[in-house]
Design a protein around this motif. Structure first.
Motif, PDB file in Angstrom:
ATOM      1  N   VAL A  16     -19.481   5.639 -33.364  1.00 14.51           N
ATOM      2  CA  VAL A  16     -19.286   5.920 -34.754  1.00 14.51           C
ATOM      3  C   VAL A  16     -20.213   7.007 -35.438  1.00 14.51           C
ATOM      4  CG1 VAL A  16     -19.086   4.588 -36.914  1.00 14.51           C
ATOM      5  CG2 VAL A  16     -17.998   3.704 -34.920  1.00 14.51           C
ATOM      6  N   LEU A  17     -21.336   6.365 -35.147  1.00 15.56           N
ATOM      7  CA  LEU A  17     -22.374   7.450 -35.703  1.00 15.56           C
ATOM      8  C   LEU A  17     -22.495   8.967 -35.251  1.00 15.56           C
ATOM      9  CD1 LEU A  17     -25.488   5.200 -35.710  1.00 15.56           C
ATOM     10  CD2 LEU A  17     -24.527   5.815 -37.696  1.00 15.56           C
ATOM     11  N   SER A  18     -22.073   8.958 -33.859  1.00 20.23           N
ATOM     12  CA  SER A  18     -21.849  10.425 -33.435  1.00 20.23           C
ATOM     13  C   SER A  18     -20.708  11.081 -34.223  1.00 20.23           C
ATOM     14  CB  SER A  18     -21.722  10.297 -31.905  1.00 20.23           C
ATOM     15  OG  SER A  18     -22.884   9.844 -31.484  1.00 20.23           O
ATOM     16  N   ALA A  19     -19.866  10.272 -34.215  1.00 25.53           N
ATOM     17  CA  ALA A  19     -18.433  11.109 -35.082  1.00 25.53           C
ATOM     18  C   ALA A  19     -18.694  11.288 -36.252  1.00 25.53           C
ATOM     19  CB  ALA A  19     -17.176  10.045 -35.106  1.00 25.53           C
ATOM     20  N   TRP A  20     -19.914  10.653 -37.025  1.00 25.62           N
ATOM     21  CA  TRP A  20     -19.979  10.878 -38.366  1.00 25.62           C
ATOM     22  C   TRP A  20     -21.266  12.159 -38.471  1.00 25.62           C
ATOM     23  CZ3 TRP A  20     -21.137   5.232 -40.336  1.00 25.62           C
ATOM     24  CH2 TRP A  20     -19.873   4.737 -40.479  1.00 25.62           C
ATOM     25  N   GLY A  21     -21.623  12.667 -37.438  1.00 23.08           N
ATOM     26  CA  GLY A  21     -22.470  13.591 -37.259  1.00 23.08           C
ATOM     27  C   GLY A  21     -24.132  13.140 -37.561  1.00 23.08           C
ATOM     28  N   VAL A  22     -24.168  11.849 -37.102  1.00 21.97           N
ATOM     29  CA  VAL A  22     -25.339  11.229 -37.244  1.00 21.97           C
ATOM     30  C   VAL A  22     -25.944  11.023 -35.752  1.00 21.97           C
ATOM     31  CG1 VAL A  22     -26.780   9.282 -37.978  1.00 21.97           C
ATOM     32  CG2 VAL A  22     -25.054  10.250 -39.402  1.00 21.97           C
ATOM     33  N   GLY A  23     -27.404  10.793 -35.542  1.00 23.91           N
ATOM     34  CA  GLY A  23     -27.775  10.824 -34.137  1.00 23.91           C
ATOM     35  C   GLY A  23     -27.440   9.284 -33.664  1.00 23.91           C
ATOM     36  N   GLY A  24     -26.319   9.071 -33.131  1.00 19.28           N
ATOM     37  CA  GLY A  24     -25.823   7.854 -32.446  1.00 19.28           C
ATOM     38  C   GLY A  24     -26.867   7.596 -31.140  1.00 19.28           C
ATOM     39  N   GLY A  25     -27.003   8.596 -30.240  1.00 22.85           N
ATOM     40  CA  GLY A  25     -28.041   8.384 -29.355  1.00 22.85           C
ATOM     41  C   GLY A  25     -29.124   8.000 -29.538  1.00 22.85           C
ATOM     42  N   LEU A  49     -25.522  11.325 -20.839  1.00 18.03           N
ATOM     43  CA  LEU A  49     -24.308  11.400 -20.422  1.00 18.03           C
ATOM     44  C   LEU A  49     -23.534  10.748 -21.530  1.00 18.03           C
ATOM     45  CD1 LEU A  49     -24.839   9.614 -17.078  1.00 18.03           C
ATOM     46  CD2 LEU A  49     -24.296  11.738 -17.398  1.00 18.03           C
ATOM     47  N   PHE A  50     -24.141   9.873 -22.391  1.00 20.35           N
ATOM     48  CA  PHE A  50     -23.237   9.514 -23.604  1.00 20.35           C
ATOM     49  C   PHE A  50     -22.812  10.768 -24.514  1.00 20.35           C
ATOM     50  CE2 PHE A  50     -22.749   7.821 -27.844  1.00 20.35           C
ATOM     51  CZ  PHE A  50     -21.880   6.846 -27.674  1.00 20.35           C
ATOM     52  N   PHE A  51     -23.779  11.791 -24.843  1.00 21.43           N
ATOM     53  CA  PHE A  51     -23.852  12.844 -25.675  1.00 21.43           C
ATOM     54  C   PHE A  51     -22.921  13.882 -25.144  1.00 21.43           C
ATOM     55  CE2 PHE A  51     -25.856  16.931 -26.537  1.00 21.43           C
ATOM     56  CZ  PHE A  51     -25.631  17.065 -27.815  1.00 21.43           C
ATOM     57  N   LEU A  52     -22.983  14.367 -23.705  1.00 25.58           N
ATOM     58  CA  LEU A  52     -22.147  15.342 -23.534  1.00 25.58           C
ATOM     59  C   LEU A  52     -20.735  15.581 -23.609  1.00 25.58           C
ATOM     60  CD1 LEU A  52     -23.818  15.753 -19.746  1.00 25.58           C
ATOM     61  CD2 LEU A  52     -24.145  17.226 -21.797  1.00 25.58           C
ATOM     62  N   ALA A  54     -19.294  14.333 -26.463  1.00 23.53           N
ATOM     63  CA  ALA A  54     -19.145  14.585 -27.934  1.00 23.53           C
ATOM     64  C   ALA A  54     -19.762  15.743 -28.263  1.00 23.53           C
ATOM     65  CB  ALA A  54     -20.142  13.463 -28.461  1.00 23.53           C
ATOM     66  N   ALA A  55     -20.731  16.367 -27.600  1.00 21.14           N
ATOM     67  CA  ALA A  55     -21.246  17.752 -27.753  1.00 21.14           C
ATOM     68  C   ALA A  55     -20.167  18.727 -27.183  1.00 21.14           C
ATOM     69  CB  ALA A  55     -22.500  18.046 -26.917  1.00 21.14           C
ATOM     70  N   GLY A  56     -19.445  18.573 -26.228  1.00 18.91           N
ATOM     71  CA  GLY A  56     -18.497  19.310 -25.640  1.00 18.91           C
ATOM     72  C   GLY A  56     -17.167  19.705 -26.620  1.00 18.91           C
ATOM     73  N   ALA A  57     -16.820  18.471 -27.117  1.00 16.11           N
ATOM     74  CA  ALA A  57     -15.942  18.452 -28.346  1.00 16.11           C
ATOM     75  C   ALA A  57     -16.241  19.269 -29.136  1.00 16.11           C
ATOM     76  CB  ALA A  57     -15.341  16.921 -28.686  1.00 16.11           C
ATOM     77  N   GLY A  58     -17.500  18.868 -29.839  1.00 16.72           N
ATOM     78  CA  GLY A  58     -17.695  19.735 -31.176  1.00 16.72           C
ATOM     79  C   GLY A  58     -18.051  21.048 -30.671  1.00 16.72           C
ATOM     80  N   LEU A  59     -18.387  21.411 -29.794  1.00 18.72           N
ATOM     81  CA  LEU A  59     -18.375  23.009 -29.412  1.00 18.72           C
ATOM     82  C   LEU A  59     -17.170  23.844 -29.290  1.00 18.72           C
ATOM     83  CD1 LEU A  59     -20.276  25.224 -28.377  1.00 18.72           C
ATOM     84  CD2 LEU A  59     -19.668  24.527 -26.018  1.00 18.72           C
ATOM     85  N   LEU A  60     -16.148  22.883 -28.692  1.00 13.83           N
ATOM     86  CA  LEU A  60     -14.838  23.414 -28.625  1.00 13.83           C
ATOM     87  C   LEU A  60     -14.312  23.589 -29.990  1.00 13.83           C
ATOM     88  CD1 LEU A  60     -13.302  21.380 -25.652  1.00 13.83           C
ATOM     89  CD2 LEU A  60     -13.871  23.944 -25.865  1.00 13.83           C
ATOM     90  N   LEU A  61     -14.450  22.404 -30.919  1.00 10.87           N
ATOM     91  CA  LEU A  61     -14.122  22.706 -32.317  1.00 10.87           C
ATOM     92  C   LEU A  61     -14.658  23.713 -33.113  1.00 10.87           C
ATOM     93  CD1 LEU A  61     -13.720  18.871 -33.328  1.00 10.87           C
ATOM     94  CD2 LEU A  61     -11.772  20.734 -33.020  1.00 10.87           C
ATOM     95  N   HIS A  62     -15.995  23.942 -32.967  1.00  8.25           N
ATOM     96  CA  HIS A  62     -16.818  24.791 -33.626  1.00  8.25           C
ATOM     97  C   HIS A  62     -16.109  26.476 -33.427  1.00  8.25           C
ATOM     98  CE1 HIS A  62     -19.281  22.425 -36.004  1.00  8.25           C
ATOM     99  NE2 HIS A  62     -19.809  22.026 -34.931  1.00  8.25           N
ATOM    100  N   ARG A  63     -15.735  26.467 -31.965  1.00 11.75           N
ATOM    101  CA  ARG A  63     -15.551  27.818 -31.244  1.00 11.75           C
ATOM    102  C   ARG A  63     -14.087  28.147 -31.998  1.00 11.75           C
ATOM    103  NH1 ARG A  63     -13.059  28.883 -25.761  1.00 11.75           N
ATOM    104  NH2 ARG A  63     -13.079  31.205 -25.709  1.00 11.75           N
TER     105      ARG A  63
END
Length: 123
Positions: A16-25, A49-52, A54-63
């Motif tokens: 949930v925190l990661s989805a909000w852009g907060v450091g859930g990790g 492994l948990f972060f990858l 979310a980071a990949g999805a964020g990268l695709l959306l930003h692109r």
């Protein structure tokens, strides 16, 4: 059984925190090391492994939205990869106990900076 529910709640909260852009990790690391007694290096690997995804999805959306400056990426990428490799090597070369103290200080400093910025905005 209790550890399962702690891990489940921590994973849900971190998601949930990661989805909000907060450091859930960060939450995930704290729960794993403090409550589940996972070694620091293992917790960091699980966090990565948990972060990858979310980071990949964020990268695709930003692109997709044209929010990536390719010139900056091309200049920063080699240094980021080198720093990641160096950090991974250092984290496996030193004892977990030695790694805990600087990490705790980093978390403390980060938390205080966020609180300070929030306090400054309210003035």
């Amino acid at each position: 059984m209790t550890e399962f529910f702690i891990a489940l709640l921590a994973g849900f909260g971190a998601g949930v925190l990661s989805a909000w852009g907060v450091g859930g990790g960060t939450l995930l690391l704290l729960v794993m090391t403090l409550f589940l007694h996972v070694e620091q290096q293992t917790a960091q690997a699980i966090n990565l492994l948990f972060f990858l995804p979310a980071a990949g999805a964020g990268l695709l959306l930003h692109r997709k939205n044209g929010l990536i400056d390719k010139t900056v990426v091309h200049h920063a990428l080699p240094f980021g990869l080198a720093a990641a490799a160096l950090g991974a090597w250092i984290s496996t070369a030193i004892s977990p106990e030695l790694l805990r103290k600087p990490f705790a200080l980093l978390l403390l400093f980060t938390g205080l900076s966020v609180l300070w910025q929030t306090f400054k905005k309210k003035k």
